[in-house]
Design an enzyme around this catalytic site. Structure first.
Site, PDB file in Angstrom:
ATOM      1  N   ASP A   1       0.914  -1.044   0.033  1.00 16.80           N
ATOM      2  CA  ASP A   1      -0.152   0.164  -0.082  1.00 16.80           C
ATOM      3  C   ASP A   1       0.880   1.324   0.070  1.00 16.80           C
ATOM      4  O   ASP A   1       1.959   1.207   0.614  1.00 16.80           O
ATOM      5  CB  ASP A   1      -1.000  -0.024   1.469  1.00 16.80           C
ATOM      6  CG  ASP A   1      -1.854  -1.203   1.080  1.00 16.80           C
ATOM      7  OD1 ASP A   1      -2.326  -1.638   0.236  1.00 16.80           O
ATOM      8  OD2 ASP A   1      -2.229  -1.468   2.520  1.00 16.80           O
TER       9      ASP A   1
ATOM     10  N   ASP B   1      -0.995  -2.611  -4.188  1.00 18.43           N
ATOM     11  CA  ASP B   1      -2.134  -2.838  -3.644  1.00 18.43           C
ATOM     12  C   ASP B   1      -3.297  -1.680  -3.541  1.00 18.43           C
ATOM     13  O   ASP B   1      -3.690  -1.160  -4.587  1.00 18.43           O
ATOM     14  CB  ASP B   1      -2.272  -3.692  -2.235  1.00 18.43           C
ATOM     15  CG  ASP B   1      -3.395  -4.210  -1.592  1.00 18.43           C
ATOM     16  OD1 ASP B   1      -4.308  -4.307  -2.375  1.00 18.43           O
ATOM     17  OD2 ASP B   1      -3.355  -4.830  -0.683  1.00 18.43           O
TER      18      ASP B   1
ATOM     19  N   ASP C   1      -5.784   2.714   2.217  1.00 18.32           N
ATOM     20  CA  ASP C   1      -6.524   1.720   2.980  1.00 18.32           C
ATOM     21  C   ASP C   1      -6.763   2.039   4.243  1.00 18.32           C
ATOM     22  O   ASP C   1      -5.972   2.501   5.387  1.00 18.32           O
ATOM     23  CB  ASP C   1      -5.988   0.295   2.754  1.00 18.32           C
ATOM     24  CG  ASP C   1      -6.138  -0.323   1.407  1.00 18.32           C
ATOM     25  OD1 ASP C   1      -6.786   0.309   0.493  1.00 18.32           O
ATOM     26  OD2 ASP C   1      -5.643  -1.497   1.244  1.00 18.32           O
TER      27      ASP C   1
ATOM     28  N   ARG D   1     -12.879   1.190  -5.864  1.00 17.81           N
ATOM     29  CA  ARG D   1     -12.598   1.776  -4.517  1.00 17.81           C
ATOM     30  C   ARG D   1     -12.548   3.088  -4.356  1.00 17.81           C
ATOM     31  O   ARG D   1     -11.302   3.618  -4.087  1.00 17.81           O
ATOM     32  CB  ARG D   1     -11.392   0.867  -4.148  1.00 17.81           C
ATOM     33  CG  ARG D   1     -11.595  -0.509  -4.234  1.00 17.81           C
ATOM     34  CD  ARG D   1     -10.399  -1.273  -3.473  1.00 17.81           C
ATOM     35  NE  ARG D   1     -10.525  -2.619  -3.640  1.00 17.81           N
ATOM     36  CZ  ARG D   1      -9.694  -3.790  -2.996  1.00 17.81           C
ATOM     37  NH1 ARG D   1      -8.603  -3.244  -2.403  1.00 17.81           N
ATOM     38  NH2 ARG D   1      -9.932  -4.945  -3.111  1.00 17.81           N
TER      39      ARG D   1
END
Length: 338
Positions: free
Chosen positions: A148, A171, A175, A228
């Protein structure tokens, strides 16, 4: 409805495309940044009075990987100025409480590794006393992360992610999960990446996440990021306002697994499904208000009830017709006078 296999191929094609997104207007010379966050990062909760980062601590300027890693894990408040692009070895690097990590000028940031704001993963279901808190990350460019770009986890709280440029990670670009809360994500530019921003670890992680994951997303530029944008679970309310969504080939905000999204004053341009509460897994809830839908944009999928963010904090919603221009001018590093 979502045609996942086809959309995955389309996402890859989008990332490889050479056609340019709309050119950003020239950034104004005056600083656009707030001196403190608006939204959930401003709320007094969990023993923390808003989000101040490293204020009151020493300032250190770093230009090497070793210096950066050491500075962000040092105990106590401090302001860490990142000077230039720093290549970190692959992996995630821990940030301790009471830190401001800020780029110098318009061209400073991190490549290779990413920032982890949170304790190691465990099965605890209530916030520990030593949860990471009071962290600000601003004015940085994140590229080519091996995992991330920024990960916030394990009940971390009072975090402000502001005026950054994030792209081409492995990724997620940003997040937020495992019980983290009281977070504001503002004025960031995300692009050249498929899995953009995740909120909530999984459909089965309700024990940690229910009643938490209170996050505000405002004035971000979701620039051809297929999915997302964000995808949410369990958080209620998740406040999404005055963002610019451009050419998201799958969906804008996808609010599932009992999450509740309050989506207002945004500008959606060429977004296949601008918002949905039935993307995958259990349904969530969406309240939609005063958004603009232009170009080849589909119909919003909404329903259910959501807590009103105004019950938590004061905020002003810009005229959504002005959001595209304002966000393209102001999102990302280099506009806040640092």
């Amino acid at each position: 409805m979502h045609r996942k296999g086809t959309l995955f191929l389309a996402a890859l094609a989008t990332l490889a495309a050479t056609a340019a997104a709309p050119a950003a207007p020239e950034a104004p010379t005056a600083a656009l940044a707030e001196s403190a966050p608006t939204g959930f990062a401003s709320v007094n909760a969990w023993g923390q009075n808003g989000t101040t980062g490293g204020a009151g601590g020493p300032t250190v300027t770093v230009s090497t990987a070793d210096a950066l890693i050491a500075a962000i894990k040092t105990t106590g408040p401090s302001i860490v100025r990142v000077n230039g692009m720093i290549t970190l070895p692959d992996g995630m690097y821990d940030v301790t409480s009471d830190k401001t990590i800020v780029g110098v000028g318009a061209n400073s940031g991190i490549t290779g590794g990413g920032l982890n704001i949170g304790l190691p993963v465990s099965s605890v279901t209530s916030p520990p006393a030593n949860a990471v808190h009071n962290v600000i990350v601003r004015n940085l460019t994140f590229r080519d992360a091996s995992d991330d770009s920024i990960n916030i986890q394990m009940f971390s709280h009072h975090v402000w992610i502001d005026h950054n440029d994030l792209s081409a990670g492995y990724d997620g670009l940003l997040d937020i999960k495992r019980g983290s809360s009281y977070i504001t994500v503002s004025w960031n530019h995300t692009h050249h990446h498929a899995k953009n921003m995740l909120l909530g670890h999984s459909d089965s992680n309700g024990a940690q996440d229910t009643g938490r994951l209170k996050v505000t997303y405002h004035h971000n530029w979701y620039d051809r990021t297929p999915q997302r944008n964000p995808r949410t679970r369990f958080g209620d309310p998740v406040h999404i306002y005055n963002n610019y969504f451009f050419d998201n080939s799958d969906t804008g905000p996808a609010c599932n697994a009992d999450s509740g999204c309050f989506i207002e004053g945004n500008y959606f341009e060429d977004v296949e499904e601008p918002m949905t509460n039935s993307y995958s897994g259990p349904d969530g809830a969406i309240v939609e208000r005063n958004n603009v839908f232009v170009g080849d944009t589909g119909e919003p999928v909404t329903g259910g009830s959501v807590e009103d963010p105004a019950d938590y904090y004061d905020y002003t919603v810009d005229n959504p017709q002005s959001v595209k221009d304002a966000v393209m001018r102001g999102a990302g590093p280099g506009t806040i006078g640092l």
